[in-house]
Design a protein around this motif. Structure first.
Motif, PDB file in Angstrom:
ATOM      1  N   TYR A  31     -13.145 -28.084  43.499  1.00  0.00           N
ATOM      2  CA  TYR A  31     -12.988 -26.936  44.393  1.00  0.00           C
ATOM      3  C   TYR A  31     -14.330 -26.375  44.850  1.00  0.00           C
ATOM      4  N   TYR A  32     -15.223 -26.099  43.899  1.00  0.00           N
ATOM      5  CA  TYR A  32     -16.505 -25.488  44.256  1.00  0.00           C
ATOM      6  C   TYR A  32     -17.597 -26.512  44.542  1.00  0.00           C
ATOM      7  N   SER A  37      -9.773 -28.737  49.024  1.00  0.00           N
ATOM      8  CA  SER A  37      -8.816 -27.643  49.184  1.00  0.00           C
ATOM      9  C   SER A  37      -7.878 -27.612  47.981  1.00  0.00           C
ATOM     10  N   LEU A  38      -7.172 -26.508  47.824  1.00  0.00           N
ATOM     11  CA  LEU A  38      -6.191 -26.411  46.740  1.00  0.00           C
ATOM     12  C   LEU A  38      -5.135 -27.505  46.879  1.00  0.00           C
ATOM     13  N   GLY A  39      -4.716 -27.773  48.110  1.00  0.00           N
ATOM     14  CA  GLY A  39      -3.715 -28.806  48.360  1.00  0.00           C
ATOM     15  C   GLY A  39      -4.196 -30.195  47.967  1.00  0.00           C
ATOM     16  N   GLU A  40      -5.452 -30.498  48.278  1.00  0.00           N
ATOM     17  CA  GLU A  40      -6.002 -31.806  47.920  1.00  0.00           C
ATOM     18  C   GLU A  40      -6.075 -31.975  46.402  1.00  0.00           C
ATOM     19  N   ILE A  41      -6.483 -30.929  45.717  1.00  0.00           N
ATOM     20  CA  ILE A  41      -6.557 -31.005  44.257  1.00  0.00           C
ATOM     21  C   ILE A  41      -5.157 -31.158  43.679  1.00  0.00           C
ATOM     22  N   ILE A  56      -7.791 -22.232  38.581  1.00  0.00           N
ATOM     23  CA  ILE A  56      -9.133 -21.923  39.076  1.00  0.00           C
ATOM     24  C   ILE A  56      -9.453 -20.451  38.856  1.00  0.00           C
ATOM     25  N   ARG A  57      -8.526 -19.563  39.188  1.00  0.00           N
ATOM     26  CA  ARG A  57      -8.760 -18.118  38.998  1.00  0.00           C
ATOM     27  C   ARG A  57      -8.938 -17.784  37.517  1.00  0.00           C
TER      28      ARG A  57
END
Length: 113
Positions: A31-32, A37-41, A56-57
């Motif tokens: 992510y970073y 993107s969130l979708g790709e992960i 992630i949060r």
């Protein structure tokens, strides 16, 4: 603001990465670090987008908690600021002192490792 947050999380990640689980490491790196993107992960790990977001949060909060307790990142920033001040002082007042300049250079090199 988003750039500052990303920079801080990446910096904290550098210091505290060994304390995270494999999944936390993977998600944060993608992510970073790799700008997924969130979708790709989510697709890569076959989980929901919400699961990735929550992980992630939660990991960001964990990194901040580690920093509050251990201060590794803040101490690093403080040492770098002091090293910059020393370098500027030496450059202004002792530019001809080769040994002192070499010591300052070694200090900076040691901090970069």
């Amino acid at each position: 603001m988003e750039f500052e947050k990303n920079y801080r999380i990446n910096s904290l990640f550098e210091f505290y990465q060994p304390l995270l689980t494999t999944k936390q490491n993977d998600y944060l790196q993608l992510y970073y670090g790799d700008d997924y993107s969130l979708g790709e992960i989510a697709e890569n790990f076959q989980v929901s987008r919400q699961a990735v977001y929550d992980n992630i949060r939660r990991t960001e909060r964990i990194l901040e908690t580690y920093e509050q307790k251990l201060h590794l990142y803040q101490d690093f920033l403080d040492r770098n600021k002091l090293a910059d001040e020393i370098q500027a002082y030496v450059a202004a007042h002792y530019q001809d002192d080769q040994q002192l300049n070499q010591l300052v250079h070694q200090l900076e090199s040691a901090e970069e490792k």
